[in-house]
Design a protein around this motif. Sequence first.
Motif, PDB file in Angstrom:
ATOM      1  N   ASP A 145       0.508  -1.236   0.040  1.00 52.37           N
ATOM      2  CA  ASP A 145       0.019  -0.058   0.275  1.00 52.37           C
ATOM      3  C   ASP A 145       1.258   1.161   0.352  1.00 52.37           C
ATOM      4  O   ASP A 145       1.226   1.578   0.839  1.00 52.37           O
ATOM      5  CB  ASP A 145      -0.718  -0.125   0.898  1.00 52.37           C
ATOM      6  N   LEU A 146       0.932   1.900  -1.316  1.00 53.23           N
ATOM      7  CA  LEU A 146       1.115   3.380  -0.987  1.00 53.23           C
ATOM      8  C   LEU A 146       0.425   4.155  -1.410  1.00 53.23           C
ATOM      9  O   LEU A 146      -0.244   4.505  -2.254  1.00 53.23           O
ATOM     10  CB  LEU A 146       2.295   3.093  -2.638  1.00 53.23           C
ATOM     11  N   ARG A 147       0.801   5.280  -0.329  1.00 54.02           N
ATOM     12  CA  ARG A 147       0.156   6.488  -0.431  1.00 54.02           C
ATOM     13  C   ARG A 147       0.504   7.985  -0.256  1.00 54.02           C
ATOM     14  O   ARG A 147       1.737   8.164   0.087  1.00 54.02           O
ATOM     15  CB  ARG A 147      -0.897   6.747   0.917  1.00 54.02           C
ATOM     16  N   PHE A 148       0.580   8.582  -1.934  1.00 50.89           N
ATOM     17  CA  PHE A 148       1.095   9.970  -2.139  1.00 50.89           C
ATOM     18  C   PHE A 148      -0.125  10.898  -2.176  1.00 50.89           C
ATOM     19  O   PHE A 148      -1.435  10.948  -1.457  1.00 50.89           O
ATOM     20  CB  PHE A 148       0.712   9.363  -3.472  1.00 50.89           C
ATOM     21  N   VAL A 149       0.351  11.986  -1.616  1.00 51.28           N
ATOM     22  CA  VAL A 149      -0.463  13.580  -1.177  1.00 51.28           C
ATOM     23  C   VAL A 149       0.555  14.173  -2.397  1.00 51.28           C
ATOM     24  O   VAL A 149       1.460  14.315  -1.610  1.00 51.28           O
ATOM     25  CB  VAL A 149       0.098  14.356   0.261  1.00 51.28           C
ATOM     26  N   ASN A 150      -0.177  15.573  -1.771  1.00 50.13           N
ATOM     27  CA  ASN A 150       0.391  16.589  -3.086  1.00 50.13           C
ATOM     28  C   ASN A 150       1.367  17.812  -1.321  1.00 50.13           C
ATOM     29  O   ASN A 150       0.567  17.961  -0.603  1.00 50.13           O
ATOM     30  CB  ASN A 150      -0.836  17.959  -3.558  1.00 50.13           C
TER      31      ASN A 150
END
Length: 351
Positions: free
Chosen positions: A327-332
Motif C-alpha cells: 500500500d503506497l499513499r501519495f499526497v500533494n
Amino acid sequence: MAPGVLTETPPTNLEHSGTKKSHTAQDNYGNYFPVEPEKLSLESNYGPMKPGTVGYLQPTSADTPIDVMHERFKRDGYLHIKDLLPKDKVLQCRRAYFEHMSPSGLLKPGSDPVTGTYCGADSRKYMPPGNLRRLFGLKDDPESDKYVELMISAHEAEFYTNFCEISELRDFVRKFTGWEKEIMLQRTMLRAFVPNSELTPVHYDQMYLRGGPPTSLTAWVPIGDVSLEGGGLMYLQNSDDIGRATEEEFARNAGNLTEEERVSAFNKNMNDGGFLSRDTVEFGQKVQRKWLITEYETGDVIFHNPFMVHASCKNKDPNSYIRLATDLRFVNPEQPYDTRWMKVYRPLDGL
C-alpha cells in the motif's frame, strides 16, 4: 472499440507458474473474466462468500485518455490500471522479498523464491505483525520471532525502497492528479498473506489518516500475480458514500474526545483494531452492495480514494502462492496532509 476501453481482460499468464484460464463471465461493463464468481473458492473469516454477493472490478488500460480515467475514478472510487509497471522490476522485487524472508521458513523447501510458494505451516505463524496478531493473541517480539523481524526490516530494505521509486508509478500519479510534485507517505505497508490466513478487514483509508484532509491517493500494488482466489484487494461496490457517511458520523460523535483521540482510528468510538468489520459477507449484505474482485497481473496497480471501502478474502490460491502487495499513499506537498505518516512503519505504532 473506443480508445482505452477493454472489452476483454488479457488471459492470466503467471510468469512463475504458467497457469492460463479461459474467459466465461461478463460484467456490467462488457468485460470478460475467467469464471462466474459463484464457482470460485472465495472465503471470508466467517465462511464462504455467498452467491450473488461478488462481482468484478473494471479494468482500465494504461493508454486510456486521462479524462476517461477521471470519470471512472469519480464514478467508481477506484481505477484498476493494467500493465502500468515494468514486469521485470516487479518480479525483481518479488524475488528479493522472498529471498529476504527465506530464513523464516516461509517458503516451500526447494521452490524458486520468485514463486512465493508457501511452506504449508499453520498460517497463524505467518500472520502479518500488528493488530491482527495482537487480536489473535500472537506475540510481536522481533527478538524471538524471525518472521516478524524480517517482515518489519523489509520496509527499509533497498530492494523495496527502490521499488517504491519506480518512475512509471510516480509519473502516473502526477499525470492523474495534476500535482506538480508528489510525496509518498513514508509509512507504507508491505504485506504477504499466506494461504488460509486471516484476511484484510473491512475499512477505508481516511479513518487512519484523520490527521489531514481526505486528499491522499492510495496505490495498491500487487508484487506478482494474484489469482482470483488468491486474496487480492476487493472493493465494496460504489461505497464512497458509505465511507463519507461513516466519517461524518464519527465527527459528530467526537465531542468527547481529545484532539489526539479524534485523529486516531483506535479511539473508544471505534472497533478494536480500527476497522469497520471482520465479517465481509455480513457487512456487504447489510448495505446491499457487492464485493468486486479481479485477478491481478504483474504490472497492475489499483488506485482508490480515501473513502472507498475495501477488504480481502482469504488466500485460497490453488498453487499455494503467497499474495504479496504493498500500500503506497501519495499526497500533494503543496497542501496539508497527515504528517504522522512521515515515518517508517512499525507494528502497533498508533496508526
